[in-house]
Design a protein around this motif. Structure first.
Motif, PDB file in Angstrom:
ATOM      1  N   LEU A 291       0.821  -1.210   0.000  1.00  0.00           N
ATOM      2  CA  LEU A 291       0.000   0.000   0.000  1.00  0.00           C
ATOM      3  C   LEU A 291       0.855   1.261   0.000  1.00  0.00           C
ATOM      4  N   LYS A 292       1.948   1.237   0.756  1.00  0.00           N
ATOM      5  CA  LYS A 292       2.843   2.397   0.783  1.00  0.00           C
ATOM      6  C   LYS A 292       3.426   2.666  -0.599  1.00  0.00           C
ATOM      7  N   TYR A 293       3.832   1.602  -1.279  1.00  0.00           N
ATOM      8  CA  TYR A 293       4.426   1.757  -2.602  1.00  0.00           C
ATOM      9  C   TYR A 293       3.375   2.133  -3.643  1.00  0.00           C
ATOM     10  N   ALA A 294       2.145   1.611  -3.483  1.00  0.00           N
ATOM     11  CA  ALA A 294       1.069   1.938  -4.419  1.00  0.00           C
ATOM     12  C   ALA A 294       0.740   3.423  -4.361  1.00  0.00           C
ATOM     13  N   GLU A 295       0.699   3.987  -3.156  1.00  0.00           N
ATOM     14  CA  GLU A 295       0.378   5.410  -3.020  1.00  0.00           C
ATOM     15  C   GLU A 295       1.502   6.282  -3.567  1.00  0.00           C
ATOM     16  N   ARG A 296       2.725   5.824  -3.461  1.00  0.00           N
ATOM     17  CA  ARG A 296       3.873   6.591  -3.964  1.00  0.00           C
ATOM     18  C   ARG A 296       4.100   6.390  -5.458  1.00  0.00           C
ATOM     19  N   GLY A 297       3.322   5.509  -6.071  1.00  0.00           N
ATOM     20  CA  GLY A 297       3.454   5.274  -7.506  1.00  0.00           C
ATOM     21  C   GLY A 297       4.520   4.266  -7.878  1.00  0.00           C
ATOM     22  N   LEU A 298       5.137   3.634  -6.864  1.00  0.00           N
ATOM     23  CA  LEU A 298       6.168   2.629  -7.140  1.00  0.00           C
ATOM     24  C   LEU A 298       5.546   1.272  -7.463  1.00  0.00           C
ATOM     25  N   LEU A 299       4.260   1.134  -7.211  1.00  0.00           N
ATOM     26  CA  LEU A 299       3.477  -0.030  -7.625  1.00  0.00           C
ATOM     27  C   LEU A 299       2.264   0.530  -8.344  1.00  0.00           C
ATOM     28  N   ASN A 300       2.202   0.322  -9.658  1.00  0.00           N
ATOM     29  CA  ASN A 300       1.092   0.921 -10.401  1.00  0.00           C
ATOM     30  C   ASN A 300       0.753   0.113 -11.644  1.00  0.00           C
ATOM     31  N   MET A 301      -0.252   0.567 -12.378  1.00  0.00           N
ATOM     32  CA  MET A 301      -0.695  -0.111 -13.601  1.00  0.00           C
ATOM     33  C   MET A 301      -0.784   0.862 -14.767  1.00  0.00           C
ATOM     34  N   VAL A 302       0.071   1.861 -14.800  1.00  0.00           N
ATOM     35  CA  VAL A 302       0.050   2.812 -15.909  1.00  0.00           C
ATOM     36  C   VAL A 302       0.495   2.103 -17.183  1.00  0.00           C
ATOM     37  N   PRO A 303       0.053   2.586 -18.358  1.00  0.00           N
ATOM     38  CA  PRO A 303       0.479   1.968 -19.617  1.00  0.00           C
ATOM     39  C   PRO A 303       2.002   1.906 -19.723  1.00  0.00           C
ATOM     40  N   ILE A 304       2.496   0.818 -20.292  1.00  0.00           N
ATOM     41  CA  ILE A 304       3.938   0.618 -20.408  1.00  0.00           C
ATOM     42  C   ILE A 304       4.493   1.435 -21.569  1.00  0.00           C
ATOM     43  N   GLU A 305       5.562   2.147 -21.314  1.00  0.00           N
ATOM     44  CA  GLU A 305       6.188   2.945 -22.366  1.00  0.00           C
ATOM     45  C   GLU A 305       6.662   2.033 -23.487  1.00  0.00           C
ATOM     46  N   GLY A 306       6.314   2.390 -24.708  1.00  0.00           N
ATOM     47  CA  GLY A 306       6.702   1.586 -25.862  1.00  0.00           C
ATOM     48  C   GLY A 306       5.602   0.683 -26.382  1.00  0.00           C
ATOM     49  N   SER A 307       4.475   0.586 -25.658  1.00  0.00           N
ATOM     50  CA  SER A 307       3.405  -0.309 -26.110  1.00  0.00           C
ATOM     51  C   SER A 307       2.816   0.151 -27.440  1.00  0.00           C
ATOM     52  N   ARG A 308       2.742   1.466 -27.629  1.00  0.00           N
ATOM     53  CA  ARG A 308       2.225   1.985 -28.902  1.00  0.00           C
ATOM     54  C   ARG A 308       3.161   1.620 -30.059  1.00  0.00           C
ATOM     55  N   GLU A 309       4.460   1.724 -29.802  1.00  0.00           N
ATOM     56  CA  GLU A 309       5.421   1.401 -30.860  1.00  0.00           C
ATOM     57  C   GLU A 309       5.325  -0.070 -31.259  1.00  0.00           C
ATOM     58  N   VAL A 310       5.145  -0.941 -30.260  1.00  0.00           N
ATOM     59  CA  VAL A 310       5.011  -2.373 -30.553  1.00  0.00           C
ATOM     60  C   VAL A 310       3.786  -2.624 -31.420  1.00  0.00           C
ATOM     61  N   LEU A 311       2.673  -1.961 -31.079  1.00  0.00           N
ATOM     62  CA  LEU A 311       1.458  -2.135 -31.861  1.00  0.00           C
ATOM     63  C   LEU A 311       1.648  -1.615 -33.288  1.00  0.00           C
ATOM     64  N   GLU A 312       2.383  -0.518 -33.422  1.00  0.00           N
ATOM     65  CA  GLU A 312       2.665   0.016 -34.755  1.00  0.00           C
ATOM     66  C   GLU A 312       3.499  -0.963 -35.577  1.00  0.00           C
ATOM     67  N   GLN A 313       4.462  -1.631 -34.942  1.00  0.00           N
ATOM     68  CA  GLN A 313       5.277  -2.616 -35.642  1.00  0.00           C
ATOM     69  C   GLN A 313       4.434  -3.796 -36.124  1.00  0.00           C
ATOM     70  N   VAL A 314       3.494  -4.204 -35.290  1.00  0.00           N
ATOM     71  CA  VAL A 314       2.584  -5.283 -35.694  1.00  0.00           C
ATOM     72  C   VAL A 314       1.785  -4.856 -36.913  1.00  0.00           C
TER      73      VAL A 314
END
Length: 320
Positions: A291-314
């Protein structure tokens, strides 16, 4: 050596369009070929890059796509998906409430006898009672209901906070008072879960058709008003509350507070869609750390950087 020919770069949205279009003429139509009547209940996840591959395949196959837009969020996902699907020439409609209830269910089932129909839902399609009823009605009519699961707030709330799944109790939806009557069932659920040492996931009323989204502050005031009325000591000032906003999106945020702090100075903790977790009185040591890490943003579910590029390559591969 001959020069390499590079396919043109395209956007994430164009990549998704390309995938859907490419699947329309592929072997996807051979799936369940022995079954003529099919109704797909398709989960879309919580954000565009969380849409499962199986969901894309189902959307590509269907002749008509009905998007549940009145209880689902975030609105961005619904609007972007609608734009993408329409650009591929799909027959797409945004469902109003009456289209997925009562006679609306019968109409969808009847339409599924002549064509493959998808009912697409942000999150997982079988979390809402409405979609369960639709699946049962279709099956009862001899139509195969194909459920395509996807990440929902039910599972993502647990993962985003690092809570232990076996410590989660029954979830419940908090709704606004109707005709002056306050719905007290959520209070009963919280009470039962706390007595068993379990956390409670609170879903908040959402009706995008009316433009209404309940805020965490509003939900907590409703629950505390019930506590003041019943005075059973279920919700106390030291009760720990977690507010989750826009989970799985770039605006993903988690706030851990006591109920007393929020009642004194409430913070909705970001943008909708919202949900709340009422924590049990005793947490596992791992949960406390997470919970401490989740509130500080060290545990999160934000989109992964580069996911758009991978989809573009596909998509570039599909465009060859």
């Amino acid at each position: 050596m001959p020069n390499k020919v590079h396919a043109p770069k395209i956007s994430c949205e164009e990549a998704l369009c390309a995938f859907i279009s490419s699947q329309e003429s592929s072997s996807i139509h051979e799936i369940n070929a022995s079954v003529i009547d099919l109704l797909f209940l398709v989960g879309l996840g919580l954000y565009l890059d969380l849409i499962p591959l199986r969901s894309l395949v189902a959307l590509a196959r269907c002749d008509k796509i009905i998007i549940d837009a009145y209880t689902s969020g975030p609105k961005y996902v619904v609007e972007e998906l609608l734009k993408i699907l329409k650009s591929t020439g799909k027959d797409v409609v945004l469902a109003q409430r009456f289209m997925l209830e009562g006679e609306g269910i019968e109409s969808i089932v009847w339409e599924s006898q002549d064509k493959d129909v998808c009912v697409a839902v942000v999150g997982d399609p079988m979390i809402a009672t409405t979609h369960n009823a639709l699946a049962v009605e279709a099956a009862a009519s001899g139509i195969r209901a194909v459920v395509v699961p996807a990440p929902s707030i039910q599972c993502c709330a647990i993962g985003a906070l690092g809570l232990l799944s076996y410590k989660m109790g029954k979830s419940v939806t908090v709704v606004s008072p109707k005709n002056g009557v306050v719905y007290e069932y959520p209070y009963e659920v919280i009470k039962s879960n706390l007595e068993r040492g379990l956390h409670t996931l609170l879903l908040l009323e959402m009706d995008l058709e009316r433009g209404y989204i309940m805020t965490p502050c509003e939900a907590l005031k409703i629950l505390f008003s019930i506590e003041q009325k019943r005075n059973e000591g279920v919700l106390e000032e030291q009760t720990r509350v977690v507010i989750l906003s826009s989970i799985g999106t770039p605006s993903h945020r988690v706030c851990v507070r006591t109920l007393g702090e929020l009642l004194q100075k409430c913070d909705n903790c970001g943008d909708p869609p919202y949900s709340i977790v009422i924590l049990s009185k005793k947490l596992h040591p791992l949960e406390e750390e997470a919970l401490k890490y989740a509130e500080r943003g060290l545990l999160n579910m934000v989109p992964i950087e580069g996911s758009r590029e991978v989809l573009e390559q596909v998509a570039n591969i599909l465009f060859r």
